[in-house]
Motif scaffolding. Structure first.
Motif, PDB file in Angstrom:
ATOM      1  N   GLY A 116      -3.989 -12.388  -3.148  1.00  0.00           N
ATOM      2  CA  GLY A 116      -3.314 -13.566  -3.633  1.00  0.00           C
ATOM      3  C   GLY A 116      -4.249 -14.135  -4.018  1.00  0.00           C
ATOM      4  O   GLY A 116      -3.997 -15.238  -5.048  1.00  0.00           O
ATOM      5  N   GLU A 117      -5.347 -14.521  -3.292  1.00  0.00           N
ATOM      6  CA  GLU A 117      -6.521 -15.360  -3.927  1.00  0.00           C
ATOM      7  C   GLU A 117      -6.893 -15.040  -5.287  1.00  0.00           C
ATOM      8  O   GLU A 117      -7.146 -16.014  -6.003  1.00  0.00           O
ATOM      9  CB  GLU A 117      -7.570 -15.246  -2.876  1.00  0.00           C
ATOM     10  N   VAL A 118      -7.082 -13.768  -5.655  1.00  0.00           N
ATOM     11  CA  VAL A 118      -7.435 -13.402  -7.073  1.00  0.00           C
ATOM     12  C   VAL A 118      -6.310 -13.818  -7.875  1.00  0.00           C
ATOM     13  O   VAL A 118      -6.562 -14.299  -9.174  1.00  0.00           O
ATOM     14  CB  VAL A 118      -7.715 -12.006  -7.044  1.00  0.00           C
ATOM     15  N   ALA A 119      -5.098 -13.548  -7.479  1.00  0.00           N
ATOM     16  CA  ALA A 119      -4.079 -14.022  -8.506  1.00  0.00           C
ATOM     17  C   ALA A 119      -3.991 -15.536  -8.692  1.00  0.00           C
ATOM     18  O   ALA A 119      -3.850 -15.956  -9.928  1.00  0.00           O
ATOM     19  CB  ALA A 119      -2.752 -13.848  -7.883  1.00  0.00           C
ATOM     20  N   ARG A 120      -4.141 -16.470  -7.762  1.00  0.00           N
ATOM     21  CA  ARG A 120      -4.198 -17.979  -7.948  1.00  0.00           C
ATOM     22  C   ARG A 120      -5.403 -18.387  -8.853  1.00  0.00           C
ATOM     23  O   ARG A 120      -5.436 -19.052  -9.502  1.00  0.00           O
ATOM     24  CB  ARG A 120      -4.578 -18.323  -6.548  1.00  0.00           C
ATOM     25  N   LEU A 121      -6.782 -17.745  -8.614  1.00  0.00           N
ATOM     26  CA  LEU A 121      -7.808 -17.769  -9.255  1.00  0.00           C
ATOM     27  C   LEU A 121      -7.667 -17.237 -10.763  1.00  0.00           C
ATOM     28  O   LEU A 121      -8.074 -18.537 -11.683  1.00  0.00           O
ATOM     29  CB  LEU A 121      -9.058 -17.108  -8.775  1.00  0.00           C
ATOM     30  N   LYS A 122      -7.088 -16.339 -10.979  1.00  0.00           N
ATOM     31  CA  LYS A 122      -6.798 -15.902 -12.289  1.00  0.00           C
ATOM     32  C   LYS A 122      -5.620 -16.385 -13.139  1.00  0.00           C
ATOM     33  O   LYS A 122      -5.376 -15.996 -14.159  1.00  0.00           O
ATOM     34  CB  LYS A 122      -6.879 -14.358 -12.413  1.00  0.00           C
ATOM     35  N   ASN A 123      -4.617 -16.992 -12.465  1.00  0.00           N
ATOM     36  CA  ASN A 123      -3.299 -17.548 -12.765  1.00  0.00           C
ATOM     37  C   ASN A 123      -2.368 -16.366 -13.156  1.00  0.00           C
ATOM     38  O   ASN A 123      -2.129 -16.328 -14.462  1.00  0.00           O
ATOM     39  CB  ASN A 123      -3.596 -18.657 -13.947  1.00  0.00           C
ATOM     40  N   VAL A 124      -2.248 -15.563 -12.332  1.00  0.00           N
ATOM     41  CA  VAL A 124      -1.442 -14.388 -12.653  1.00  0.00           C
ATOM     42  C   VAL A 124      -0.456 -13.911 -11.627  1.00  0.00           C
ATOM     43  O   VAL A 124      -0.416 -14.787 -10.656  1.00  0.00           O
ATOM     44  CB  VAL A 124      -2.120 -13.103 -12.974  1.00  0.00           C
ATOM     45  N   SER A 125       0.752 -13.172 -11.980  1.00  0.00           N
ATOM     46  CA  SER A 125       1.743 -13.234 -11.071  1.00  0.00           C
ATOM     47  C   SER A 125       1.411 -11.902 -10.037  1.00  0.00           C
ATOM     48  O   SER A 125       0.596 -11.260 -10.068  1.00  0.00           O
ATOM     49  CB  SER A 125       2.945 -12.595 -11.755  1.00  0.00           C
ATOM     50  N   VAL A 126       1.992 -12.152  -8.792  1.00  0.00           N
ATOM     51  CA  VAL A 126       2.020 -11.339  -7.638  1.00  0.00           C
ATOM     52  C   VAL A 126       3.534 -10.917  -7.355  1.00  0.00           C
ATOM     53  O   VAL A 126       4.255 -11.923  -7.199  1.00  0.00           O
ATOM     54  CB  VAL A 126       1.315 -11.930  -6.404  1.00  0.00           C
ATOM     55  N   PHE A 127       3.652  -9.716  -7.079  1.00  0.00           N
ATOM     56  CA  PHE A 127       4.790  -9.177  -6.435  1.00  0.00           C
ATOM     57  C   PHE A 127       4.472  -9.083  -5.090  1.00  0.00           C
ATOM     58  O   PHE A 127       3.666  -8.124  -4.747  1.00  0.00           O
ATOM     59  CB  PHE A 127       5.497  -8.015  -7.077  1.00  0.00           C
ATOM     60  N   PRO A 128       5.039  -9.691  -3.954  1.00  0.00           N
ATOM     61  CA  PRO A 128       4.410  -9.745  -2.493  1.00  0.00           C
ATOM     62  C   PRO A 128       5.456  -8.511  -1.802  1.00  0.00           C
ATOM     63  O   PRO A 128       6.293  -8.704  -1.089  1.00  0.00           O
ATOM     64  CB  PRO A 128       5.224 -11.011  -1.948  1.00  0.00           C
ATOM     65  N   ARG A 129       4.856  -7.175  -2.318  1.00  0.00           N
ATOM     66  CA  ARG A 129       5.470  -6.291  -1.581  1.00  0.00           C
ATOM     67  C   ARG A 129       5.406  -6.088  -0.102  1.00  0.00           C
ATOM     68  O   ARG A 129       6.435  -5.617   0.574  1.00  0.00           O
ATOM     69  CB  ARG A 129       4.937  -4.915  -2.477  1.00  0.00           C
ATOM     70  N   PHE A 130       4.254  -6.514   0.276  1.00  0.00           N
ATOM     71  CA  PHE A 130       3.818  -6.613   1.744  1.00  0.00           C
ATOM     72  C   PHE A 130       4.770  -7.163   2.571  1.00  0.00           C
ATOM     73  O   PHE A 130       5.539  -6.803   3.456  1.00  0.00           O
ATOM     74  CB  PHE A 130       2.631  -6.682   2.151  1.00  0.00           C
ATOM     75  N   GLU A 131       5.374  -8.554   2.083  1.00  0.00           N
ATOM     76  CA  GLU A 131       6.221  -9.198   2.697  1.00  0.00           C
ATOM     77  C   GLU A 131       7.778  -8.847   2.580  1.00  0.00           C
ATOM     78  O   GLU A 131       8.612  -8.828   3.611  1.00  0.00           O
ATOM     79  CB  GLU A 131       5.851 -10.682   2.238  1.00  0.00           C
ATOM     80  N   VAL A 132       7.950  -8.384   1.594  1.00  0.00           N
ATOM     81  CA  VAL A 132       9.480  -7.940   1.085  1.00  0.00           C
ATOM     82  C   VAL A 132       9.801  -6.896   2.270  1.00  0.00           C
ATOM     83  O   VAL A 132      10.659  -6.923   2.765  1.00  0.00           O
ATOM     84  CB  VAL A 132       9.360  -7.414  -0.361  1.00  0.00           C
ATOM     85  N   MET A 133       8.719  -5.863   2.183  1.00  0.00           N
ATOM     86  CA  MET A 133       8.965  -4.700   3.153  1.00  0.00           C
ATOM     87  C   MET A 133       8.923  -4.886   4.508  1.00  0.00           C
ATOM     88  O   MET A 133       9.469  -4.560   5.437  1.00  0.00           O
ATOM     89  CB  MET A 133       7.878  -3.687   2.676  1.00  0.00           C
ATOM     90  N   ARG A 134       8.234  -6.027   4.839  1.00  0.00           N
ATOM     91  CA  ARG A 134       7.983  -6.554   6.318  1.00  0.00           C
ATOM     92  C   ARG A 134       9.459  -7.135   6.515  1.00  0.00           C
ATOM     93  O   ARG A 134       9.795  -6.828   7.687  1.00  0.00           O
ATOM     94  CB  ARG A 134       7.006  -7.704   6.248  1.00  0.00           C
ATOM     95  N   GLN A 135      10.223  -7.701   5.702  1.00  0.00           N
ATOM     96  CA  GLN A 135      11.310  -8.284   6.133  1.00  0.00           C
ATOM     97  C   GLN A 135      12.640  -7.296   6.036  1.00  0.00           C
ATOM     98  O   GLN A 135      13.385  -7.299   6.793  1.00  0.00           O
ATOM     99  CB  GLN A 135      11.740  -9.377   5.015  1.00  0.00           C
ATOM    100  N   TRP A 136      12.291  -6.100   5.162  1.00  0.00           N
ATOM    101  CA  TRP A 136      13.322  -4.975   5.469  1.00  0.00           C
ATOM    102  C   TRP A 136      13.130  -4.500   7.017  1.00  0.00           C
ATOM    103  O   TRP A 136      14.464  -4.235   7.405  1.00  0.00           O
ATOM    104  CB  TRP A 136      12.871  -3.973   4.425  1.00  0.00           C
ATOM    105  N   HIS A 137      11.960  -4.349   7.350  1.00  0.00           N
ATOM    106  CA  HIS A 137      11.792  -3.803   8.792  1.00  0.00           C
ATOM    107  C   HIS A 137      11.971  -4.889   9.648  1.00  0.00           C
ATOM    108  O   HIS A 137      12.695  -4.636  10.768  1.00  0.00           O
ATOM    109  CB  HIS A 137      10.359  -3.152   8.855  1.00  0.00           C
ATOM    110  N   GLU A 138      11.422  -6.081   9.653  1.00  0.00           N
ATOM    111  CA  GLU A 138      11.406  -7.097  10.784  1.00  0.00           C
ATOM    112  C   GLU A 138      12.626  -8.001  10.949  1.00  0.00           C
ATOM    113  O   GLU A 138      13.215  -8.425  11.643  1.00  0.00           O
ATOM    114  CB  GLU A 138      10.072  -7.897  11.104  1.00  0.00           C
ATOM    115  N   VAL A 139      13.186  -8.401   9.696  1.00  0.00           N
ATOM    116  CA  VAL A 139      14.281  -9.217   9.706  1.00  0.00           C
ATOM    117  C   VAL A 139      15.549  -8.532   9.494  1.00  0.00           C
ATOM    118  O   VAL A 139      16.559  -8.856  10.073  1.00  0.00           O
ATOM    119  CB  VAL A 139      13.891 -10.245   8.435  1.00  0.00           C
ATOM    120  N   ASP A 140      15.659  -7.497   8.480  1.00  0.00           N
ATOM    121  CA  ASP A 140      16.936  -6.913   8.122  1.00  0.00           C
ATOM    122  C   ASP A 140      17.025  -5.692   9.310  1.00  0.00           C
ATOM    123  O   ASP A 140      18.056  -4.869   9.087  1.00  0.00           O
ATOM    124  CB  ASP A 140      16.776  -6.236   6.843  1.00  0.00           C
TER     125      ASP A 140
END
Length: 300
Positions: free
Chosen positions: A222-246
Motif C-alpha cells: 500500500g505504501e509503495v502504491a501511494r508513493l508511486k501513485n498507482v492502483s492497488v487491488f486490496p485482495r487481502f481485505e476482500v478475502m478477509r471479508q469473505w471469511h470473517e464478514v460473509d
C-alpha cells in the motif's frame, strides 16, 4: 504332389490376405467410432465444466467488500484505448495465483476469466491478456525476468500480483527488501506510460498463520502504491471479508493446501478486478478526465 503343395500354400496365402483385407474396414470403422466416442465425451466434459463455471455465482454470490475507500480515477491508458476501440495488451505478472494453481481448468485462471469479462463488456475491442505467472516466485525472482516477461510485451496495463510467497517463507528481511524492488519495477513501467495495478497477498490459512508478516506486506504494498501513485487491488481485505464478514468457510474459496484459491475464489477475484477497468472506461466515455497518475483502490 509338390505342385499340389505349392498350390495349397498359395491358396492359403491368398485366403489369409483376403481375410485380412475384409477384417481391416471393420477395425478402421471401430477405431473411428471409438475416436468419435472420445471426442463426444470430451465435448460433453467441456460443456459440463462450462456449466459448472457458469453457475458458480448462483451457488455463492460474488459480493464486493464493504467499507473500502472509493477514490475515483484509475487506469487512464488502458481505459482510453478501450474507449477508442484500440487494441489493448494486459500482462498478468506474478506467481502461482497468476498461473492459476488450484483451478479445475486453465480456462478458469483469473487472467482468462478477466479477459472473458472484458471482452463481453467491450465486444468491439481487441483485448489480449498475457499470463506471465511463475509458481513459487516473489519480487526478487520476478525482477530477474521483468524485461522479458513484462516490458518486451509492450503492455498498456500490468497487473502485478506479489507478496504471498515472501509472507509464507517468513523472512522479515525479504519483506523489507520487497519495497525497493517493487518501486523500481513500477518506476520502469511508469517511464513507458504503462498503467499498473498491484495485487496484495491472499487471505488464506497459510498466510494468516503468519499474521505479523502478512500485515507488514499488505502495508508495504500500500505504501509503495501511494508513493508511486498507482492502483492497488486490496485482495487481502476482500478475502478477509469473505471469511470473517460473509462467514464463508475457507474451503468455499480455498483448496486443500490452505494457500491457493479454487474456481470460485479466482472467479470472484477476477470479476471484482475487472470492475475497476470497466469503471475507468465508463468514466472516459462519459467525458471524465482521468489524470495520468491517480492513486486508487478498487471501487467497492
Amino acid at each position: 504332389m509338390r505342385s499340389v503343395g505349392v498350390a495349397a500354400m498359395l491358396f492359403g496365402s491368398l485366403a489369409a490376405r483376403s481375410a485380412l483385407a475384409q477384417a481391416t474396414p471393420p477395425d478402421a470403422a471401430s477405431l473411428q467410432k471409438s475416436q468419435k466416442g472420445l471426442a463426444t465425451k470430451a465435448v460433453e466434459a467441456a460443456k459440463s465444466a462450462a456449466s459448472t463455471a457458469g453457475d458458480i455465482f448462483t451457488r455463492v454470490p460474488c459480493l464486493p467488500a464493504k467499507g473500502l475507500k472509493d477514490i475515483s480515477g484509475s487506469l487512464p491508458r488502458v481505459a482510453r484505448r478501450i474507449a477508442a476501440d484500440e487494441p489493448v495488451t494486459i500482462v498478468a505478472f506474478g506467481s502461482s495465483t497468476t498461473v492459476g494453481f488450484g483451478t479445475s481448468s486453465p480456462a478458469y485462471t483469473y487472467p482468462n476469466r478477466l479477459a472473458d469479462q472484458l471482452r463481453r463488456k467491450f465486444p468491439t475491442s481487441d483485448i489480449t491478456i498475457i499470463n506471465r505467472g511463475m509458481g513459487g516466485q516473489d519480487a526478487p525472482e520476478m525482477m530477474k525476468r521483468f524485461d522479458a516477461a513484462v516490458l518486451d510485451a509492450d503492455p498498456d496495463l500490468v497487473i502485478w500480483q506479489l507478496g504471498t510467497n515472501t509472507v509464507v517463507k517468513g523472512n522479515a528481511s525479504d519483506i523489507a527488501a520487497t519495497a525497493a524492488l517493487v518501486e523500481d519495477g513500477v518506476a520502469r513501467l511508469q517511464a513507458r506510460g504503462i498503467d499498473v495495478v498491484l495485487i496484495d497477498p491472499q487471505y488464506v490459512p497459510a498466510v494468516t498463520a503468519k499474521t505479523e508478516n502478512a500485515g507488514r506486506m499488505v502495508k508495504l504494498i500500500g505504501e509503495v502504491a501511494r508513493l508511486k501513485n498507482v492502483s492497488v487491488f486490496p485482495r487481502f481485505e476482500v478475502m478477509r471479508q469473505w471469511h470473517e464478514v460473509d462467514k464463508m468457510p475457507f474451503d468455499k474459496f480455498v483448496i486443500g493446501d490452505g494457500l491457493h484459491m479454487n474456481d470460485w475464489g479466482y472467479a470472484c477475484f477476477a470479476q471484482l478486478l475487472g470492475d475497476t477497468i470497466i469503471k475507468s472506461v465508463g468514466q472516459v466515455k462519459a467525458g471524465v478526465n482521468i489524470p495520468s497518475n491517480v492513486m486508487t483502490y478498487r471501487p467497492m
